[in-house]
Design an enzyme around this catalytic site. Structure first.
Site, short mmCIF file in Angstrom:
data_model
loop_
_atom_site.label_atom_id
_atom_site.label_comp_id
_atom_site.label_asym_id
_atom_site.label_seq_id
_atom_site.Cartn_x
_atom_site.Cartn_y
_atom_site.Cartn_z
CG HIS A 2 -7.32 -1.69 -4.48
ND1 HIS A 2 -8.48 -1.08 -4.03
CD2 HIS A 2 -7.12 -2.76 -3.66
CE1 HIS A 2 -8.95 -1.75 -2.99
NE2 HIS A 2 -8.14 -2.76 -2.73
CG HIS B 194 -5.97 -1.92 0.47
ND1 HIS B 194 -6.96 -1.34 -0.29
CD2 HIS B 194 -5.02 -0.95 0.63
CE1 HIS B 194 -6.64 -0.10 -0.59
NE2 HIS B 194 -5.47 0.16 -0.03
CG ASP C 248 -2.07 0.95 1.14
OD1 ASP C 248 -2.45 1.34 0.02
OD2 ASP C 248 -2.61 1.30 2.19
CG HIS D 14 -5.17 3.47 -3.80
ND1 HIS D 14 -3.82 3.72 -3.66
CD2 HIS D 14 -5.56 2.92 -2.62
CE1 HIS D 14 -3.42 3.33 -2.46
NE2 HIS D 14 -4.46 2.84 -1.81
#
Length: 372
Positions: free
Chosen positions: A257, A271, A171, A254
């Protein structure tokens, strides 16, 4: 446009910090709803109860059921009201912490965030990622302020499963590249303005810390020992990444993602694991320099982050193109952060970047004699 930087009122990190939660909680309120999943509750409740008792703080403990969705937020909010709690303490991982923030927001009470792993940069942020009850991304819930406190017990974090620390590095890996893209695009950050130099440089420091300390921290946790590198990675995964992303902005990594969450086979991935692949895809999308791409590929392989589609659960079969087009379409949703890139991005470009990243990842794994 104004430049804005924001952060939690207090960030506290160190060995044994869990024992001091009551002391700091009393600064804000004298009664709290404490939210954690069953595993984390068993791990931390006794220590927290003692800490609250020492500081004469009333605490009610309730199990979080696993999904940060509107139904769970409402259920826990009703429990808070029933006990007349004046604050919320969220303990555990990203979804439990995001749920605690949402409960506090809707009930207008302070919130203290106590992560038990450095698995993502959510703890410091003024937002929650809301999912459907089935685990698909639904929306970002934005708050007017950051958590009142974030308390990191580095002993507990260092003893969490290694995969969580690695996911946190995945992340955090995106933070600088997304911040850079937003800075170049003069995009509006999560803080509501353009990035400050401070935020951009915190994002850069996050990336540099990962490269310098990541492998050492992984080795230490594998060996069951604590070294300075572990503390530095906890700070990078949580504080540096948290301030860097929120006050600089999110972009391609992101968004990709979020696109991946539409595929059921990706739901077992953490994540940060999906964000790491998204970071590589963003670098391919923006045609980053080869040296930079290779540095990130090397880091991912050495740390244990995914660089191919099959490593995030997506198999190469007859339906692959259709699946990745679904991901690309979801990544380019009207309000998603892909549009913070400093150029216009289309679904076809995202599809191409993901497919190219997968091929590059397979070729790179051969450099390490890894065959999937």
């Amino acid at each position: 446009m104004l430049t804005i930087i924001q952060s939690p009122s207090k960030y506290i990190q160190g060995a044994g910090a869990l024992e001091k939660v009551g002391k700091y909680a009393l600064m804000l309120a004298n009664s709290y709803l404490v939210v954690a999943d069953s595993f984390v509750m068993n791990l931390t409740q006794a220590t927290l109860e003692k800490s609250f008792q020492i500081s004469s703080v009333q605490a009610y403990f309730e199990i979080f059921r696993g999904e940060c969705c509107k139904k769970e937020i409402n259920r826990l909010g009703e429990i808070l009201k029933r006990h007349g709690c004046k604050g919320v303490v969220g303990v555990g991982g990203g979804k439990a912490l995001d749920t605690a923030k949402a409960i506090a927001f809707y009930n207008k009470v302070p919130v203290i965030i106590v992560p038990t792993a450095a698995s993502n940069d959510a703890p410091t942020s003024a937002l929650s990622v809301i999912y459907t009850e089935d685990g698909a991304f639904e929306e970002y819930l934005m708050y007017p302020s950051n958590p009142d406190m974030v308390i990191m017990d580095s002993t507990i974090v260092a003893n969490a499963p290694l995969r969580l620390l690695i996911s946190g590095m995945g992340d955090a890996l995106s933070t600088y590249f997304e911040a850079r893209a937003c800075y170049e695009a003069r995009a509006v950050s999560m803080a509501g303005g353009q990035s400050t130099l401070a935020a951009l440089n915190l994002a850069r420091l996050c990336y540099e810390t990962l490269l310098e300390e990541g492998l050492k921290a992984k080795a230490a946790v594998e060996a069951g020992v604590a070294i300075k590198a572990v503390d530095n990675i906890i700070e990078a995964n949580t504080y540096l990444s948290g301030i860097g992303f929120e006050s600089s902005g999110l972009a391609g990594a992101h968004a990709i993602h979020n696109g991946l969450t539409v595929l059921e086979e990706c739901h077992t991935m953490l994540h940060g694991e999906k964000v790491a692949f998204g970071t590589l895809a963003q670098l391919v999308l923006e045609n980053a320099k080869q040296e930079e791409l290779e540095t990130v590929l090397d880091f991912c392989v050495q740390i244990g982050l995914p660089v191919t589609l099959d490593q995030i659960g997506i198999q190469d079969n007859d339906d692959l193109k259709g699946k990745i087009m679904k991901v690309a379409k979801a990544s380019c949703a009207k309000d998603d952060t892909i549009h913070n890139m400093p150029f216009e991005v289309t679904e076809d470009q995202v599809y191409a970047a993901i497919m190219a990243t997968d091929r590059i990842g397979h070729k790179w794994l051969k450099n390490y004699n890894i065959v999937l």
